[in-house]
Design a protein around this motif. Structure first.
Motif, PDB file in Angstrom:
ATOM      1  N   THR A   6       8.165  10.886  -0.548  1.00 45.13           N
ATOM      2  CA  THR A   6       7.876   9.603  -1.194  1.00 45.13           C
ATOM      3  C   THR A   6       9.096   9.049  -1.934  1.00 45.13           C
ATOM      4  O   THR A   6       9.308   7.841  -1.946  1.00 45.13           O
ATOM      5  CB  THR A   6       6.726   9.767  -2.177  1.00 45.13           C
ATOM      6  OG1 THR A   6       7.062  10.808  -3.090  1.00 45.13           O
ATOM      7  CG2 THR A   6       5.456  10.142  -1.476  1.00 45.13           C
ATOM      8  N   ALA A  46     -10.059   7.114  -6.072  1.00 39.93           N
ATOM      9  CA  ALA A  46      -9.149   7.580  -5.018  1.00 39.93           C
ATOM     10  C   ALA A  46      -8.884   9.071  -5.178  1.00 39.93           C
ATOM     11  O   ALA A  46      -8.878   9.829  -4.197  1.00 39.93           O
ATOM     12  CB  ALA A  46      -7.840   6.804  -5.080  1.00 39.93           C
ATOM     13  N   ILE A  51       0.849  -1.205   0.000  1.00 41.31           N
ATOM     14  CA  ILE A  51       0.000   0.000   0.000  1.00 41.31           C
ATOM     15  C   ILE A  51       0.879   1.248   0.000  1.00 41.31           C
ATOM     16  O   ILE A  51       0.676   2.179  -0.780  1.00 41.31           O
ATOM     17  CB  ILE A  51      -0.933  -0.003   1.222  1.00 41.31           C
ATOM     18  CG1 ILE A  51      -1.969  -1.107   1.059  1.00 41.31           C
ATOM     19  CG2 ILE A  51      -1.617   1.339   1.377  1.00 41.31           C
ATOM     20  CD1 ILE A  51      -2.860  -1.288   2.243  1.00 41.31           C
ATOM     21  N   GLY A  66       2.309   6.664  -6.776  1.00 43.52           N
ATOM     22  CA  GLY A  66       1.222   7.524  -7.230  1.00 43.52           C
ATOM     23  C   GLY A  66       1.577   8.983  -7.077  1.00 43.52           C
ATOM     24  O   GLY A  66       1.417   9.772  -8.008  1.00 43.52           O
ATOM     25  N   ARG A 125       2.532   1.758  -3.454  1.00 46.96           N
ATOM     26  CA  ARG A 125       1.586   2.259  -4.458  1.00 46.96           C
ATOM     27  C   ARG A 125       1.358   3.746  -4.238  1.00 46.96           C
ATOM     28  O   ARG A 125       1.332   4.530  -5.175  1.00 46.96           O
ATOM     29  CB  ARG A 125       0.238   1.542  -4.340  1.00 46.96           C
ATOM     30  CG  ARG A 125       0.245   0.105  -4.733  1.00 46.96           C
ATOM     31  CD  ARG A 125       0.453  -0.061  -6.221  1.00 46.96           C
ATOM     32  NE  ARG A 125       0.827  -1.433  -6.496  1.00 46.96           N
ATOM     33  CZ  ARG A 125       2.075  -1.863  -6.447  1.00 46.96           C
ATOM     34  NH1 ARG A 125       3.051  -1.022  -6.166  1.00 46.96           N
ATOM     35  NH2 ARG A 125       2.361  -3.115  -6.685  1.00 46.96           N
ATOM     36  N   PHE A 126       1.168   4.094  -2.991  1.00 49.05           N
ATOM     37  CA  PHE A 126       0.891   5.490  -2.650  1.00 49.05           C
ATOM     38  C   PHE A 126       2.057   6.378  -3.079  1.00 49.05           C
ATOM     39  O   PHE A 126       1.874   7.412  -3.715  1.00 49.05           O
ATOM     40  CB  PHE A 126       0.655   5.589  -1.143  1.00 49.05           C
ATOM     41  CG  PHE A 126       0.321   6.967  -0.682  1.00 49.05           C
ATOM     42  CD1 PHE A 126      -0.921   7.521  -0.952  1.00 49.05           C
ATOM     43  CD2 PHE A 126       1.247   7.729   0.013  1.00 49.05           C
ATOM     44  CE1 PHE A 126      -1.224   8.795  -0.543  1.00 49.05           C
ATOM     45  CE2 PHE A 126       0.943   9.004   0.420  1.00 49.05           C
ATOM     46  CZ  PHE A 126      -0.295   9.539   0.146  1.00 49.05           C
ATOM     47  N   CYS A 127       3.269   5.933  -2.743  1.00 53.00           N
ATOM     48  CA  CYS A 127       4.450   6.737  -3.074  1.00 53.00           C
ATOM     49  C   CYS A 127       4.616   6.885  -4.578  1.00 53.00           C
ATOM     50  O   CYS A 127       4.890   7.973  -5.082  1.00 53.00           O
ATOM     51  CB  CYS A 127       5.703   6.101  -2.501  1.00 53.00           C
ATOM     52  SG  CYS A 127       5.766   6.196  -0.738  1.00 53.00           S
TER      53      CYS A 127
END
Lengths: 289, 351
Positions: free
Chosen positions: A160, B57, A119, A126, A122-124
């Motif tokens: 990130t 999102a 998770i 993104g 993916r966030f980073c």
């Protein structure tokens, strides 16, 4: 010096090898000393960077005013020197804060693994592929603009990169025999991360720090130029360019001086990054932000 | 419903946002084998589902953005309606009641999302007109700029990159390398000013700002294009160098293929998918460039709109810009991925 230089295989270095040879340490020490000097530079400013003297507006360069004066009669040279302090200080705050936060999260993610790791990554990813300037502008704007808001926004975008790099480096380090040996001897996760892995990933971290600093300097100047950064009147390079825009035709030196300063500064920081990357034998890491 | 949600979540995890890796890290064959679906179609479906999840999102983030701002949301909205006078507490309470601002946040979000689907981005706090009309007017201008810039950048970068890869460590290669490092270190806005100084003020060839004729588009396009040319040409160079070191190139040369033919007909087609992905990722740089350039050259696009609404603290407009940027980013990468799978049969087989 040039005669003895040879072309190494490292991609990070080859761009500038042609010009500079292979004295990474020397350049590192030069740039470090330049940075240290910058923190004392304001003491050499001949005038108060804030003091507007309309009698002396738009003066040509002279002994008294080494780079002349701007439209409000402020000494351009002094403003550049103070700008160096402001830029360096903010950039270093951003780099240190985001590297601490990012490497903490990256290490934790790598040590825990599994879903939290996925998770976070993916966030980073993104965040780091979105238009960085636009997103930091929006964050700064929502926070209410000003120096603090800009610094927070840049950190929010920037950590990130560190999280990704540190996480990958930790995973590579973790698979090595010496870490397994430490694990077999019963060392805790915490101890392994602190005593064994962190000292070994400091190289990539420092290199990324140098490259990201150049990005931060450019973004900081860009935001100030757009009027979304520091308060009007502050001696900041981007803002100085914005304030001299209307004098571009008749007094191009007012725009040239801060621009060349930024470019020189960023090139120096990039060289530091190349030197560090070379020293730690890294191939090119993701610095093309 | 629940199952489809789980599948969506899995897709989200198995796909990679970075589409470069998506082609290698894609874990969809298990599903397609079980369901006996055409792999190409299943890849497309997975990719679109992935994009939809990302959009969702993004919409949550966009919604949260407006609630994060300092001060009470209802008060800010009301204050804008009352020309900046500070409303008293009872007015704020009534306003919040009638506009449903006291409902639980998820309910508010769903209502807002419903409006969003119908193109309702809210009213601007400054002009009090629907934001969507403003955005639609400007999006075209930004698109023109972005497409021209990318085209010019590719036209410059591909030949330069190829030359550098064919003659590595030659003078061309060194000069190109140095220029690209310098290009990365020069602030965009300063560079635009220098170009304006040279071409508009000193030579008088081009207008300093505005839009309408093709001459107005030259300087903005040039600035954005050159800001990504360095990175693109370095990418072409390194991927072509890697391709040229592969055995099939040696075979082609051994069979008597001339150097130019081997490069153009054998190596180049193999670097196109990577180049496409990389160009898609350049969207971020192009947009960052557009913000600066549109503001500087008074080009009426999205970037300038964003700067104006930030300076005016026009929060709904900022939110709209955020949604637009994020959505177009997702769209660009979706299109790139689909193009690649159409172009390169190997990526279809892997899936």
């Amino acid at each position: 010096m040039l005669a003895r230089s040879f072309v190494p295989k490292s991609v990070a270095h080859e761009k500038l090898t042609a010009l500079l040879g292979r004295n990474g340490n020397m350049y590192a020490s030069i740039v470090v000393s330049v940075m240290v000097a910058i923190l004392i530079l304001p003491f050499f400013a001949p005038h108060d960077p804030y003091q507007a003297q309309f009698l002396f507006r738009l003066q040509p360069p002279s002994l008294d005013y080494p780079l002349g004066t701007d439209a409000m009669g402020r000494c351009v040279f002094s403003r550049l020197l103070y700008g160096a302090r402001l830029t360096t200080a903010s950039a270093i705050i951003v780099v240190i804060a985001s590297s601490l936060f990012g490497s903490l999260l990256g290490t934790v993610a790598a040590m825990i693994g599994g879903t939290p790791d996925r998770i976070l990554m993916r966030f980073c990813e993104g965040i780091s592929v979105f238009p960085a300037l636009a997103i930091s502008m929006i964050i700064a704007g929502v926070l209410g603009l000003g120096l603090n808001a800009v610094i927070i926004a840049l950190i929010a975008i920037h950590w990130t990169d560190y999280a990704r790099i540190v996480r990958n480096a930790v995973i590579v380090e973790r698979a090595k025999p010496y870490v397994m040996a430490a694990e077999a001897l019963g060392a805790t996760h915490h101890r392994i991360a602190r005593r064994h892995i962190l000292p070994n990933i400091i190289g990539p971290l420092l290199t990324l720090g140098a490259y990201s600093m150049s990005w931060v300097i450019l973004s900081f100047a860009g935001l100030s130029f757009l009027g979304l950064g520091v308060e009007p009147g502050t001696p900041e390079w981007g803002l100085m360019i914005a304030e001299s825009r209307n004098y571009l035709r008749d007094y191009p030196r007012l725009v040239l001086a801060p621009g060349l300063t930024i470019a020189g500064f960023v090139i120096a920081v990039n060289l530091l990054g190349d030197a560090l990357g070379d020293r730690f034998r890294l191939s090119q890491i993701n610095y093309l932000h | 419903m629940e199952i489809s949600c789980i599948i969506l979540m899995q897709l989200h995890i198995t796909c990679d946002i970075n589409s470069n890796r998506a082609r290698c890290g894609f874990e969809f064959p298990v599903h397609s084998a079980r369901w006996k679906i055409d792999p190409m179609a299943s890849r497309l479906a997975a990719r679109i589902a992935h994009a939809l999840v990302l959009l969702l999102a993004v919409s949550v983030a966009g919604f949260a953005l407006l609630r994060l701002m300092p001060g009470d949301f209802a008060e800010v909205l009301l204050m804008a309606q009352m020309d900046g006078t500070l409303p008293d507490a009872s007015q704020v309470a009534r306003f919040a009641d009638t506009h449903g601002l006291n409902d639980p946040l998820p309910v508010q979000y769903l209502r807002w999302l419903g409006g969003l689907m119908q193109g309702d981005l809210g009213l601007s706090l400054v002009t009090r007109e629907p934001i969507i009309t403003d955005i639609l007017l400007r999006i075209e201008q930004s698109l023109i700029l972005a497409i021209c810039a990318l085209a010019v950048a590719l036209l410059l970068a591909v030949p330069i990159g190829i030359l550098c890869a064919i003659y590595p460590d030659s003078k061309i290669d060194r000069v190109a390398g140095i220029i690209s490092v310098i290009g990365m270190s020069i602030p965009n806005f300063w560079y635009s000013l220098l170009l304006a100084l040279l071409f508009s003020l000193a030579l008088g060839w081009l207008p300093t700002g505005g839009h309408g004729t093709w001459q107005h588009a030259i300087l903005p396009t040039l600035v954005i294009a050159t800001s990504i040319t360095g990175v693109l040409s370095r990418f072409v160079r390194s991927s072509l160098l890697e391709e040229l070191s592969k055995p099939y190139i040696r075979t082609a040369r051994a069979k008597g293929g001339r150097r130019r033919r081997v490069v153009l007909h054998h190596a180049i087609p193999n670097i196109v998918p990577g180049l496409l992905t990389f160009s898609g990722l350049q969207f971020a740089r192009i947009f960052d460039g557009m913000i600066i350039v549109e503001t500087l050259f008074a080009w009426p696009g999205i970037g300038r709109y964003l700067v104006e609404s930030l300076l005016n603290r026009d929060y709904p407009a900022i939110q709209a810009c955020f949604l637009l940027i994020a959505a177009s980013y997702i769209l660009v990468n979706l299109v790139v991925d689909i193009t690649i799978s159409v172009y390169d049969p190997r990526t279809r087989e892997i899936v």
